[in-house]
Motif scaffolding. Structure first.
Motif, mmCIF file in Angstrom:
data_model
loop_
_atom_site.group_PDB
_atom_site.id
_atom_site.type_symbol
_atom_site.label_atom_id
_atom_site.label_comp_id
_atom_site.label_asym_id
_atom_site.label_seq_id
_atom_site.Cartn_x
_atom_site.Cartn_y
_atom_site.Cartn_z
ATOM 1 N N ARG A 178 37.144 30.348 -19.219
ATOM 2 C CA ARG A 178 38.177 29.791 -20.104
ATOM 3 C C ARG A 178 38.243 28.263 -20.027
ATOM 4 O O ARG A 178 38.495 27.603 -21.021
ATOM 5 N N SER A 179 38.031 27.725 -18.821
ATOM 6 C CA SER A 179 38.234 26.285 -18.644
ATOM 7 C C SER A 179 37.066 25.444 -19.137
ATOM 8 O O SER A 179 37.263 24.341 -19.645
ATOM 9 N N MET A 180 35.844 25.949 -19.020
ATOM 10 C CA MET A 180 34.705 25.086 -19.359
ATOM 11 C C MET A 180 34.668 24.764 -20.857
ATOM 12 O O MET A 180 34.214 23.692 -21.250
ATOM 13 N N LYS A 181 35.222 25.648 -21.671
ATOM 14 C CA LYS A 181 35.301 25.369 -23.116
ATOM 15 C C LYS A 181 36.287 24.225 -23.401
ATOM 16 O O LYS A 181 36.210 23.571 -24.426
ATOM 17 N N LEU A 182 37.221 23.993 -22.457
ATOM 18 C CA LEU A 182 38.266 22.978 -22.632
ATOM 19 C C LEU A 182 37.962 21.683 -21.882
ATOM 20 O O LEU A 182 38.776 20.758 -21.876
ATOM 21 N N SER A 183 36.797 21.613 -21.268
ATOM 22 C CA SER A 183 36.482 20.494 -20.360
ATOM 23 C C SER A 183 36.300 19.154 -21.074
ATOM 24 O O SER A 183 36.348 18.111 -20.436
ATOM 25 N N GLY A 184 36.048 19.184 -22.377
ATOM 26 C CA GLY A 184 35.941 17.936 -23.133
ATOM 27 C C GLY A 184 34.544 17.337 -23.196
ATOM 28 O O GLY A 184 34.347 16.308 -23.832
ATOM 29 N N LYS A 185 33.568 17.951 -22.540
ATOM 30 C CA LYS A 185 32.183 17.470 -22.580
ATOM 31 C C LYS A 185 31.255 18.605 -22.990
ATOM 32 O O LYS A 185 31.592 19.778 -22.869
ATOM 33 N N GLU A 186 30.061 18.224 -23.439
ATOM 34 C CA GLU A 186 29.103 19.244 -23.886
ATOM 35 C C GLU A 186 28.103 19.652 -22.813
ATOM 36 O O GLU A 186 27.481 20.702 -22.915
ATOM 37 N N LEU A 187 27.927 18.809 -21.794
ATOM 38 C CA LEU A 187 26.974 19.122 -20.724
ATOM 39 C C LEU A 187 27.730 19.264 -19.412
ATOM 40 O O LEU A 187 28.305 18.293 -18.904
ATOM 41 N N LEU A 188 27.758 20.471 -18.885
ATOM 42 C CA LEU A 188 28.458 20.754 -17.636
ATOM 43 C C LEU A 188 27.427 21.026 -16.552
ATOM 44 O O LEU A 188 26.408 21.676 -16.812
ATOM 45 N N VAL A 189 27.689 20.527 -15.351
ATOM 46 C CA VAL A 189 26.793 20.769 -14.231
ATOM 47 C C VAL A 189 27.623 21.186 -13.027
ATOM 48 O O VAL A 189 28.774 20.765 -12.878
ATOM 49 N N SER A 190 27.069 22.060 -12.208
ATOM 50 C CA SER A 190 27.753 22.446 -10.982
ATOM 51 C C SER A 190 26.718 22.824 -9.928
ATOM 52 O O SER A 190 25.562 23.119 -10.261
ATOM 53 N N PHE A 191 27.152 22.800 -8.673
ATOM 54 C CA PHE A 191 26.231 23.043 -7.564
ATOM 55 C C PHE A 191 26.783 24.104 -6.627
ATOM 56 O O PHE A 191 27.986 24.162 -6.380
ATOM 57 N N ALA A 192 25.889 24.924 -6.098
ATOM 58 C CA ALA A 192 26.242 25.911 -5.076
ATOM 59 C C ALA A 192 25.533 25.496 -3.790
ATOM 60 O O ALA A 192 24.306 25.359 -3.762
ATOM 61 N N ASP A 193 26.314 25.266 -2.731
ATOM 62 C CA ASP A 193 25.805 24.664 -1.503
ATOM 63 C C ASP A 193 25.088 25.691 -0.619
ATOM 64 O O ASP A 193 25.685 26.659 -0.168
ATOM 65 N N THR A 194 23.797 25.435 -0.336
ATOM 66 C CA THR A 194 23.031 26.358 0.518
ATOM 67 C C THR A 194 23.578 26.365 1.947
ATOM 68 O O THR A 194 23.487 27.368 2.647
ATOM 69 N N GLU A 195 24.156 25.239 2.380
ATOM 70 C CA GLU A 195 24.722 25.151 3.734
ATOM 71 C C GLU A 195 25.853 26.157 3.915
ATOM 72 O O GLU A 195 26.078 26.671 5.014
ATOM 73 N N GLN A 196 26.581 26.432 2.818
ATOM 74 C CA GLN A 196 27.676 27.404 2.859
ATOM 75 C C GLN A 196 27.196 28.816 2.477
ATOM 76 O O GLN A 196 28.005 29.718 2.272
ATOM 77 N N LYS A 197 25.872 28.970 2.336
ATOM 78 C CA LYS A 197 25.250 30.256 1.930
ATOM 79 C C LYS A 197 25.670 30.660 0.511
ATOM 80 O O LYS A 197 25.692 31.842 0.175
ATOM 81 N N HIS A 198 26.033 29.679 -0.309
ATOM 82 C CA HIS A 198 26.418 29.967 -1.692
ATOM 83 C C HIS A 198 25.171 30.049 -2.573
ATOM 84 O O HIS A 198 24.260 29.230 -2.433
#
Length: 199
Positions: free
Chosen positions: A95-115
């Motif tokens: 729901r939130s990413m459609k409202l973020s106001g930008k067209e290119l979204l990036v996110s990271f999952a940390d290997t140190e946290q086993k994500h």
């Protein structure tokens, strides 16, 4: 317990930062230009998500070229209360990413946290591999992101300022995900511009 009467609404960034400092496992602020909360039908706030300008200018420029650098936002923090129903994270992200106001979204999952970034896979983000091997500029006793130091000082200046307290810490590699918040021809155009290829 279904999520049908739950809602995702914009919340003050100050409130969002306060919650992540208190409840997120990192217990520190993150870049945040817009934030959203997950609310129960009774309007209890049970989750927050923060979006902010990526601290790395090379990421902003490198994702889809310099002309799209100001069109990039990073999902910087996500916290959900343990009491929430299954799929609450996906619901808040979706729901939130459609409202973020930008067209290119990036996110990271940390290997140190086993994500691994399962929640991004569930919400149709594009997996673009692991971040590069890097080191972070670190000062013992000061909790600041390496980019913050590097933007202000040279390595020589850091050594002069902090002496032995300044050191290079290997950065854990992260799974990188991208979401194109556009439709039709614009989505095709941005997909073609991506410099990190889907894997």
């Amino acid at each position: 317990m279904a999520l049908e009467n739950w809602s995702v609404e914009q919340i003050p960034t100050q409130l969002a930062q306060q919650i992540v400092v208190e409840k997120h496992y990192l217990h520190r602020k993150a870049p945040c230009s817009i934030a959203f909360g997950l609310f129960t039908p009774e309007k209890t706030l049970v989750g927050v998500i923060l979006y902010g300008t990526p601290s790395s200018s090379s990421l902003r420029k490198g994702l889809a070229g310099i002309e799209e650098a100001n069109n990039v936002v990073e999902l910087t923090r996500l916290w959900i209360d343990d009491s929430t129903p299954k799929n609450s994270e996906s619901f808040l992200i979706g729901r939130s990413m459609k409202l973020s106001g930008k067209e290119l979204l990036v996110s990271f999952a940390d290997t140190e946290q086993k994500h691994l970034g399962i929640v991004y896979q569930a919400t149709n983000w594009i997996y673009t591999g692991l971040s590069a091997k890097r080191t972070d500029w670190t000062v013992k006793g000061i909790d600041k992101h390496g980019h913050t130091w590097a933007d202000k000082y040279t390595a020589a200046e850091m050594r002069e300022l902090f002496g032995d307290r300044f050191y290079l810490k290997p950065r854990s590699r992260k799974h990188r995900y991208v979401f194109i918040n556009a439709k039709g021809n614009r989505k095709k155009e941005l997909t073609a511009k991506l410099n990190y290829k889907p894997q």
